[in-house]
Design an enzyme around this catalytic site. Sequence first.
Site, PDB file in Angstrom:
ATOM      1  N   HIS A 125      49.948  23.458  58.046  1.00  0.00           N
ATOM      2  CA  HIS A 125      49.185  24.576  57.461  1.00  0.00           C
ATOM      3  C   HIS A 125      49.792  25.102  56.163  1.00  0.00           C
ATOM      4  O   HIS A 125      49.141  25.877  55.459  1.00  0.00           O
ATOM      5  CB  HIS A 125      49.084  25.738  58.462  1.00  0.00           C
ATOM      6  N   ASP A 162      45.514  17.189  65.160  1.00  0.00           N
ATOM      7  CA  ASP A 162      45.739  18.550  65.686  1.00  0.00           C
ATOM      8  C   ASP A 162      44.374  19.250  65.829  1.00  0.00           C
ATOM      9  O   ASP A 162      43.427  18.923  65.112  1.00  0.00           O
ATOM     10  CB  ASP A 162      46.616  19.297  64.684  1.00  0.00           C
ATOM     11  N   HIS A 164      43.644  22.040  64.847  1.00  0.00           N
ATOM     12  CA  HIS A 164      43.423  22.828  63.629  1.00  0.00           C
ATOM     13  C   HIS A 164      43.420  21.933  62.391  1.00  0.00           C
ATOM     14  O   HIS A 164      44.211  20.993  62.292  1.00  0.00           O
ATOM     15  CB  HIS A 164      44.542  23.867  63.462  1.00  0.00           C
ATOM     16  N   ASP A 243      47.334  20.042  70.456  1.00  0.00           N
ATOM     17  CA  ASP A 243      46.639  21.231  70.948  1.00  0.00           C
ATOM     18  C   ASP A 243      45.132  21.025  71.106  1.00  0.00           C
ATOM     19  O   ASP A 243      44.412  21.955  71.483  1.00  0.00           O
ATOM     20  CB  ASP A 243      46.941  22.457  70.074  1.00  0.00           C
TER      21      ASP A 243
HETATM   22 ZN    ZN Z   1      47.257  23.277  65.815  1.00  0.00          ZN
END
Ligand code: ZN
Length: 305
Positions: A125, A162, A164, A243
């Site tokens: 991120h 992931d 995200h 995740d």
């Molecule tokens: Zn994540």
Amino acid sequence: MTTALITHPACLDHELPRHPERPERLQAILDHLDNTGLIRDLTQVTAEEADNQVLTRIHPVDFIEFIQELSPVSGSARIDPDTYMSPGSLRAARLAVGACIQATEMVLSRSVDNAFCAVRPPGHHTELREAMGFCLFNNIAVAVQTALLDKQVSRVAIVDFDVHHCNGTVDIFKQREEVLVCSSFQYPFYPNRYLDYQNAHIITSPLRAGSGSDEFRKEVEEVWLPAIEEHKPDMIFISAGFDAHRDDLMGELNLDEADYLWVTTTIKNLANEHANGRIVSTLEGGYDLQALAASAHAHLEGLIG
Ligand SMILES: [Zn+2]
């Protein structure tokens, strides 16, 4: 085939009480590899810290200095509501980048075939000059840039599964045609940045909440594989977040260990075809300790082959 496992005990020293990105995550993976005996099939390597000169391969000096100056002597410092530093965080973050650099150098020198970095904090991120989403430095981005400095590597692919989206990795490489980024993620969802951004070498696979194996595998087969085949990378990097597992309450996708083994094996086959088998993978998210440990195990089984 040999697979390196690169980690460091000081990656456990980045900690904030009750934060989901906690030391127990890494410990759960290492304990599981030990208990199952898979650790014996891995070349264990102790990570070394990345210095500022290495970090400037990606991050501007003022950003690196901001992180250094924020590092608390006691207690904690906040970058945003999700992202913190404790007294051990700066060293852990330098080790996380350093592990990815070592992995890259070991794979390029053929001392191992591929490598997994069991490190934290995660990195995907963090944008060029902004840390967020539990991440401090963008570990994989610094490793990718390191690979591109080697004469054996002129094109790379990054795959990120992931839950995200890797807004940081996209921010860093969005104008760099030699870097293909393939990312699957829950949509709409955090980080709510770059979710709709795409171009010829930034490939996105948004998945609605509730999606599982079928939707994920279809995207990999129909979208990622042709893109990677066409890109012909000299090396493949994996942002391995777990995740999107069905038991992980951080997201609402329904992958499982079999999907992580499958995607890893699929990427490995592609790497063998185009990239001399070169793969460097690094841990991103994954917050249910049991699911995380089992998923990382499956991923490593895929890397070992
Ligand atoms: Zn994540």
